[in-house]
Design a protein around this motif. Structure first.
Motif, PDB file in Angstrom:
ATOM      1  N   LEU A  51       7.232   3.675   8.512  1.00  0.00           N
ATOM      2  CA  LEU A  51       7.649   3.069   7.239  1.00  0.00           C
ATOM      3  C   LEU A  51       8.254   1.681   7.461  1.00  0.00           C
ATOM      4  CD1 LEU A  51       9.172   6.231   5.555  1.00  0.00           C
ATOM      5  CD2 LEU A  51       7.036   5.100   4.944  1.00  0.00           C
ATOM      6  N   GLU A  52       8.997   1.515   8.551  1.00  0.00           N
ATOM      7  CA  GLU A  52       9.562   0.201   8.870  1.00  0.00           C
ATOM      8  C   GLU A  52       8.446  -0.810   9.144  1.00  0.00           C
ATOM      9  OE1 GLU A  52      12.206   1.268  12.059  1.00  0.00           O
ATOM     10  OE2 GLU A  52      13.920   1.441  10.680  1.00  0.00           O
ATOM     11  N   ASN A  53       7.376  -0.355   9.781  1.00  0.00           N
ATOM     12  CA  ASN A  53       6.222  -1.242  10.000  1.00  0.00           C
ATOM     13  C   ASN A  53       5.598  -1.654   8.671  1.00  0.00           C
ATOM     14  OD1 ASN A  53       6.407  -1.328  12.788  1.00  0.00           O
ATOM     15  ND2 ASN A  53       5.089   0.458  13.068  1.00  0.00           N
ATOM     16  N   GLU A  54       5.505  -0.710   7.743  1.00  0.00           N
ATOM     17  CA  GLU A  54       4.989  -1.048   6.407  1.00  0.00           C
ATOM     18  C   GLU A  54       5.875  -2.076   5.722  1.00  0.00           C
ATOM     19  OE1 GLU A  54       3.564   1.922   3.577  1.00  0.00           O
ATOM     20  OE2 GLU A  54       3.618   3.393   5.217  1.00  0.00           O
ATOM     21  N   ILE A  55       7.188  -1.888   5.845  1.00  0.00           N
ATOM     22  CA  ILE A  55       8.128  -2.846   5.244  1.00  0.00           C
ATOM     23  C   ILE A  55       7.926  -4.220   5.861  1.00  0.00           C
ATOM     24  CG2 ILE A  55      10.570  -3.519   5.146  1.00  0.00           C
ATOM     25  CD1 ILE A  55      11.239  -0.571   4.648  1.00  0.00           C
ATOM     26  N   ASN A  56       7.821  -4.278   7.180  1.00  0.00           N
ATOM     27  CA  ASN A  56       7.626  -5.570   7.855  1.00  0.00           C
ATOM     28  C   ASN A  56       6.343  -6.250   7.385  1.00  0.00           C
ATOM     29  OD1 ASN A  56      10.006  -5.267   9.294  1.00  0.00           O
ATOM     30  ND2 ASN A  56       8.992  -4.368  11.064  1.00  0.00           N
ATOM     31  N   HIS A  57       5.292  -5.472   7.213  1.00  0.00           N
ATOM     32  CA  HIS A  57       4.021  -6.018   6.732  1.00  0.00           C
ATOM     33  C   HIS A  57       4.185  -6.577   5.314  1.00  0.00           C
ATOM     34  CE1 HIS A  57      -0.283  -6.476   6.254  1.00  0.00           C
ATOM     35  NE2 HIS A  57      -0.221  -5.773   5.129  1.00  0.00           N
ATOM     36  N   LYS A  58       4.861  -5.826   4.469  1.00  0.00           N
ATOM     37  CA  LYS A  58       5.060  -6.270   3.083  1.00  0.00           C
ATOM     38  C   LYS A  58       5.983  -7.491   3.027  1.00  0.00           C
ATOM     39  CE  LYS A  58       4.008  -1.864   0.959  1.00  0.00           C
ATOM     40  NZ  LYS A  58       2.767  -2.261   0.321  1.00  0.00           N
ATOM     41  N   GLN A  59       6.979  -7.538   3.910  1.00  0.00           N
ATOM     42  CA  GLN A  59       7.856  -8.713   3.953  1.00  0.00           C
ATOM     43  C   GLN A  59       7.087  -9.950   4.394  1.00  0.00           C
ATOM     44  OE1 GLN A  59      11.032  -7.122   6.403  1.00  0.00           O
ATOM     45  NE2 GLN A  59      12.389  -7.001   4.619  1.00  0.00           N
ATOM     46  N   ALA A  60       6.161  -9.764   5.313  1.00  0.00           N
ATOM     47  CA  ALA A  60       5.326 -10.895   5.739  1.00  0.00           C
ATOM     48  C   ALA A  60       4.453 -11.365   4.582  1.00  0.00           C
ATOM     49  CB  ALA A  60       4.464 -10.486   6.938  1.00  0.00           C
ATOM     50  N   LEU A  74       5.859  -6.471  -4.608  1.00  0.00           N
ATOM     51  CA  LEU A  74       6.143  -6.277  -3.184  1.00  0.00           C
ATOM     52  C   LEU A  74       7.611  -5.900  -2.964  1.00  0.00           C
ATOM     53  CD1 LEU A  74       4.065  -9.197  -1.635  1.00  0.00           C
ATOM     54  CD2 LEU A  74       3.714  -6.737  -1.212  1.00  0.00           C
ATOM     55  N   ASN A  75       8.509  -6.560  -3.676  1.00  0.00           N
ATOM     56  CA  ASN A  75       9.932  -6.226  -3.568  1.00  0.00           C
ATOM     57  C   ASN A  75      10.193  -4.782  -3.975  1.00  0.00           C
ATOM     58  OD1 ASN A  75      11.525  -8.342  -2.480  1.00  0.00           O
ATOM     59  ND2 ASN A  75      11.147  -9.541  -4.335  1.00  0.00           N
TER      60      ASN A  75
END
Length: 104
Positions: A51-60, A74-75
């Motif tokens: 899930l943290e990887n998904e968050i990082n992808h969405k933040q990018a 996205l937020n």
């Protein structure tokens, strides 16, 4: 033992689904439930990492997004994922005491 767990779609893991008071289960059933829970509980940090990887992808994506509506979406998605992570950590920590009981 699967009858003592139900899959939580939001969290992506099986959670205990006990229909009677813990003390009413036989010792063998209690041990089986605890064994299964320990296996599930052990997978929680990996689920959180995904899930943290998904968050990082969405933040990018968010850092490159110029469309306000998409930025808001996205937020919201990031906040939802963070909420899931928080709930997973609660399950991981809250059941440490129950897991510790199984070793006595």
């Amino acid at each position: 033992m699967k009858e003592h767990f139900s899959f939580d779609e939001r969290l992506g893991i099986f959670l205990p689904d006990l229909t009677i008071d813990w003390d009413e289960y036989s010792k063998e059933t209690q041990q089986g439930i605890l064994f299964n829970w320990e296996q599930i509980r052990g997978s929680i940090p990996d689920r959180i990492a995904d899930l943290e990887n998904e968050i990082n992808h969405k933040q990018a994506q968010l850092s490159d997004e110029s469309d306000f509506k998409r930025s808001c979406q996205l937020n919201t998605e990031i906040a939802d994922l963070a909420s899931i992570i928080n709930d997973l950590w609660l399950w991981f920590r809250a059941n440490q005491s129950l897991s510790a009981k199984s070793h006595h």
